[in-house]
Design an enzyme around this catalytic site. Structure first.
Site, PDB file in Angstrom:
ATOM      1  CD  GLU A  47       2.916   5.067  97.020  1.00  0.00           C
ATOM      2  OE1 GLU A  47       3.371   3.895  96.956  1.00  0.00           O
ATOM      3  OE2 GLU A  47       3.463   6.042  96.488  1.00  0.00           O
ATOM      4  CG  LEU A  48       3.383   1.789 103.136  1.00  0.00           C
ATOM      5  CD1 LEU A  48       2.934   0.844 104.231  1.00  0.00           C
ATOM      6  CD2 LEU A  48       4.194   2.945 103.712  1.00  0.00           C
ATOM      7  CG  ASN A  93      11.021   7.300  95.276  1.00  0.00           C
ATOM      8  OD1 ASN A  93      10.502   8.114  96.043  1.00  0.00           O
ATOM      9  ND2 ASN A  93      10.396   6.214  94.874  1.00  0.00           N
ATOM     10  CD  GLU A 136      10.226  -1.119  97.612  1.00  0.00           C
ATOM     11  OE1 GLU A 136      10.404  -0.815  98.799  1.00  0.00           O
ATOM     12  OE2 GLU A 136       9.412  -0.546  96.872  1.00  0.00           O
ATOM     13  CD  GLU A 172      16.290  11.313 106.486  1.00  0.00           C
ATOM     14  OE1 GLU A 172      15.175  11.743 106.135  1.00  0.00           O
ATOM     15  OE2 GLU A 172      16.428  10.324 107.224  1.00  0.00           O
ATOM     16  N   GLY A 185       6.886   5.964 101.684  1.00  0.00           N
ATOM     17  CA  GLY A 185       8.210   5.474 102.064  1.00  0.00           C
ATOM     18  C   GLY A 185       8.177   3.964 102.189  1.00  0.00           C
ATOM     19  CB  SER A 186      10.553   1.613 103.680  1.00  0.00           C
ATOM     20  OG  SER A 186      10.635   2.161 104.973  1.00  0.00           O
ATOM     21  CB  CYS A 203       6.882   2.158  95.389  1.00  0.00           C
ATOM     22  SG  CYS A 203       6.024   3.624  94.897  1.00  0.00           S
ATOM     23  CE  LYS A 251      11.392  13.913 107.650  1.00  0.00           C
ATOM     24  NZ  LYS A 251      12.595  13.425 106.913  1.00  0.00           N
TER      25      LYS A 251
HETATM   26  P1  ADP Z   1      13.344   5.093 102.289  1.00  0.00           P
HETATM   27  O1  ADP Z   1      13.636   3.659 102.545  1.00  0.00           O
HETATM   28  O2  ADP Z   1      12.671   5.408 101.013  1.00  0.00           O
HETATM   29  O3  ADP Z   1      14.448   6.042 102.660  1.00  0.00           O
HETATM   30  P2  ADP Z   1      11.893   5.695 104.655  1.00  0.00           P
HETATM   31  O4  ADP Z   1      10.592   5.056 104.882  1.00  0.00           O
HETATM   32  O5  ADP Z   1      13.001   5.377 105.564  1.00  0.00           O
HETATM   33  O6  ADP Z   1      12.147   5.358 103.173  1.00  0.00           O
HETATM   34  O7  ADP Z   1      11.766   7.267 104.579  1.00  0.00           O
HETATM   35  C1  ADP Z   1      10.686   7.964 103.988  1.00  0.00           C
HETATM   36  C2  ADP Z   1      10.437   9.228 104.793  1.00  0.00           C
HETATM   37  O8  ADP Z   1      10.054   8.844 106.113  1.00  0.00           O
HETATM   38  C3  ADP Z   1      11.648  10.142 104.955  1.00  0.00           C
HETATM   39  O9  ADP Z   1      11.232  11.489 104.938  1.00  0.00           O
HETATM   40  C4  ADP Z   1      12.152   9.761 106.331  1.00  0.00           C
HETATM   41  O10 ADP Z   1      12.895  10.788 106.945  1.00  0.00           O
HETATM   42  C5  ADP Z   1      10.840   9.535 107.062  1.00  0.00           C
HETATM   43  N1  ADP Z   1      10.931   8.716 108.273  1.00  0.00           N
HETATM   44  C6  ADP Z   1      11.818   7.732 108.561  1.00  0.00           C
HETATM   45  N2  ADP Z   1      11.593   7.242 109.797  1.00  0.00           N
HETATM   46  C7  ADP Z   1      10.525   7.914 110.306  1.00  0.00           C
HETATM   47  C8  ADP Z   1       9.796   7.867 111.540  1.00  0.00           C
HETATM   48  N3  ADP Z   1      10.136   7.044 112.528  1.00  0.00           N
HETATM   49  N4  ADP Z   1       8.751   8.700 111.701  1.00  0.00           N
HETATM   50  C9  ADP Z   1       8.393   9.546 110.719  1.00  0.00           C
HETATM   51  N5  ADP Z   1       9.047   9.655 109.555  1.00  0.00           N
HETATM   52  C10 ADP Z   1      10.089   8.851 109.328  1.00  0.00           C
END
Ligand code: ADP
Length: 509
Positions: free
Chosen positions: A271-272, A174, A407, A200, A250-251, A305, A197
């Site tokens: 940071e969720l 985002n 969310e 994707e 991320g989430s 978020c 990382k």
């Molecule tokens: P969103 O819902 O915003 O896509 P995610 O939490 O799924 O959020 O993704 C945020 C980041 O965490 C991305 O870079 C994703 O590839 C990475 N990610 C998702 N699953 C895992 C995991 N099991 N371990 C580490 N990183 C992950």
């Protein structure tokens, strides 16, 4: 050059960028390892333009060997990077910020092509990234320790701060530049090396930052980037024994999974997600409250978020607020962000975020919410292939609706009335999240009452920007642990060492 020639040149450049982007092509299927852009062994993840559905590039999907190689070089570079004077690390970060500022146009195009936000918003995000680099360049030189008295006068305790080691930064789509920047800036300033990382679906923004790190001549191996899926590449970093800290945005579900799945003891900042309330009291400046609500509910299509998800309005202002808020939402422009750089909303990033928005809308409508603006995708051939949705407002919402508790991450906000401030507080805190909350009020007593009772990490009063770079920012409850931003955001990349020394002063005269 005359004004017209200028305009024509800019337009021609924009058209060219819309079709092709040389920097993006250069980054296609690449990783940054040991100071070089290297071709991924596997490059099989298509990256789409969310506004058109076109494939704009291909992301590498790192093998375990490539992840290990990135961590190995980050480990190899750690000692010399950590051992440099902070002032030298600051020079690199300053230079990185300068280089980003010099290339805003091209960088913004890359972000818009993979993320969908309008060009000017993407440009602003890169300006913020430059500011982040330069803020942490300055902070790097201000690290200090402490001397602590002991029971005996010939003992002395000194606390020094040292960099944690190798950091894995796992980032979402985002804010694909800023959220890399918070981690990169804090980590490098502290003396850590980093493996990033990115999400994707938005790998190119991170790789473009990586290319700027090369240009800034940041020493090889200090910044590395590997791309690919979270459950393989991200997970490999989380489980890597040499990674000392995971900095994740991320989430909440993925954050919890990461916290559970680490296989050795690691520092973590998570940071969720959020489901952020805005409270508008009877004393509020109504036009200001509406303007703030519109901006923070719909900016970046609500894919933030700290987005305003639910709005509680004092009953005497309730209908007037809904009328103005709905009208302002309808007045926002939705467009392909490459073609209309000034649009208020571009395309949402993916079908997943769009379908969740539609699901939350339907859920609320079947439970009695009143649709007062938006509620559907914009019409016309320009929108047919992209993930567009009109800014949407729902009145008379209740807490059995997903929109008020989960969310959404979409351009939609639920509104409900309240009669007493204590009721507003109870409703605002009725969530598993605790990231940010907003208040519009003009009475100091009301502001004090509300701001001290809201159970979250950040409260913005009569403004909608709770996250500024020089103040720590973090969540409570399922919104996360640790913080980013500010001096504290850098100290999270350092650990404290206690050095206790016994002096023998008896022989000194
Ligand atoms: P969103 O819902 O915003 O896509 P995610 O939490 O799924 O959020 O993704 C945020 C980041 O965490 C991305 O870079 C994703 O590839 C990475 N990610 C998702 N699953 C895992 C995991 N099991 N371990 C580490 N990183 C992950």
């Amino acid at each position: 050059m005359g004004l017209l020639t200028n305009v024509v040149t800019i337009f021609a450049n924009d058209c060219l960028f819309a079709m092709k982007n040389p920097m993006m092509e250069h980054l296609d299927g690449k990783f940054l390892i040991d100071g070089r852009l290297v071709a991924a062994v596997r490059a099989d993840i298509p990256v789409h333009n969310p506004a058109t559905g076109d494939i704009v590039g291909t992301s590498g999907h790192a093998t375990l060997g490539e992840v290990n190689a990135a961590v190995r070089v980050a480990k190899h570079s750690f000692e010399s990077w950590a051992g440099r004077p902070a002032k030298e690390r600051a020079v690199y970060l300053h230079r990185l910020g300068d280089l980003i500022r010099q290339d805003l146009h091209e960088l913004a195009h890359i972000m818009t092509r993979e993320q969908g936000k309008p060009l000017n918003e993407a440009r602003d995000e890169f300006v913020k990234l430059a500011e982040i680099c330069q803020f942490y360049a300055e902070e790097a030189t201000r690290v200090r320790g402490e001397t602590i008295l002991n029971d005996s006068t010939n003992h002395e305790s000194v606390l020094v701060r040292e960099p944690i080691g190798i950091v894995a930064a796992i980032t979402p789509w985002n804010y694909p530049a800023e959220l890399v920047g918070w981690k990169l800036g804090g980590a490098l300033a502290a003396g850590c090396t980093i493996v990033i990382k990115p999400a994707e679906i938005t790998p190119f923004t991170a790789l473009a930052i990586g290319a700027k790190c090369i240009e800034a001549e940041i020493p090889d191996g200090v910044v590395n980037i590997v791309c690919g899926l979270g459950e393989t590449v991200g997970q490999a970093l989380v489980e890597h024994q040499d990674i000392r800290k995971v900095a994740f945005t991320g989430s909440s579900a993925t954050g919890l999974h990461i916290q559970r799945s680490a296989t050795n003891i690691k520092h973590m900042s998570l940071e969720l997600g959020g489901n952020c309330p805005l409270i508008v009291t009877e004393s509020a400046d109504l036009p200001a409250a509406v303007a703030g609500a519109v901006r923070r509910a719909f900016r970046n299509c609500g894919q933030i978020c700290i987005s305003v998800n639910r709005i509680y309005v004092a009953r005497p202002l309730y209908e007037a607020f809904i009328e103005r808020f709905s009208q302002a939402a309808e007045n926002l422009t939705v467009a392909n962000g490459l073609e209309n750089p000034n649009a208020d909303l571009g395309a949402m990033v993916s079908t997943e975020t769009l379908s969740k928005t539609v699901d939350h809308l339907h859920d609320a409508m079947t439970k009695g919410a009143r649709l007062t603006a938006g509620g559907s995708p914009p019409k016309g051939p320009n929108f047919a292939q992209g993930h567009f949705f009109r800014p949407t407002s729902l009145a008379d919402c209740t807490h059995d609706m997903k929109i008020m508790t989960e969310e959404t991450f979409g351009p939609i906000a639920g509104v409900a009335p309240f009669d007493h401030l204590s009721e507003a507080v109870a409703l605002a805190n009725d969530t598993r999240y605790g990231l940010a909350a907003y208040i519009y009020a003009s009475k100091a007593d009301e502001i004090h009452y509300l701001s001290r009772r809201l159970n979250c990490g950040n409260v913005a009063v009569n403004n909608i920007d709770p996250g500024i770079i020089n103040v720590p920012y973090g969540g409570r409850k399922d919104s996360g642990i640790g913080c980013e931003h500010g001096r504290e955001g850098m100290l999270e990349y350092m650990s404290v060492k206690h050095i206790r020394t016994r002096y023998d002063l008896s022989g000194i005269s």
